[in-house]
Scaffold this motif. Structure first.
Motif, PDB file in Angstrom:
ATOM      1  N   ASP A  12       0.630  -1.348   0.126  1.00 52.03           N
ATOM      2  CA  ASP A  12      -0.005   0.095   0.223  1.00 52.03           C
ATOM      3  C   ASP A  12       0.842   1.339   0.058  1.00 52.03           C
ATOM      4  N   PHE A  13       1.979   1.315   0.275  1.00 57.36           N
ATOM      5  CA  PHE A  13       2.926   2.177   0.627  1.00 57.36           C
ATOM      6  C   PHE A  13       3.935   2.697  -0.485  1.00 57.36           C
ATOM      7  N   HIS A  14       3.788   1.674  -1.482  1.00 52.71           N
ATOM      8  CA  HIS A  14       4.719   1.652  -2.783  1.00 52.71           C
ATOM      9  C   HIS A  14       4.166   2.692  -3.896  1.00 52.71           C
TER      10      HIS A  14
END
Length: 49
Positions: A12-14
């Motif tokens: 989700d943070f990429h």
């Protein structure tokens, strides 16, 4: 586990990336691995382009 109670997924943070295509002379979509790519046949990495 509900959607709100689960921890965030690491991906989700990429950041988003461009789409790319991978082709191979050793692999085909939906086909089994060739004998050379399995442990008993040499465990060789497939050719990727």
């Amino acid at each position: 586990m509900t959607e709100q109670s689960r921890p965030p997924l690491p991906h989700d943070f990429h950041p988003e990336v461009d789409v790319f295509t991978v082709t191979s002379t050793d692999l085909a979509p939906g086909a089994d691995l060739g004998e050379a790519q399995v442990k008993s046949g040499g465990d060789l990495s497939p050719q990727l382009r």
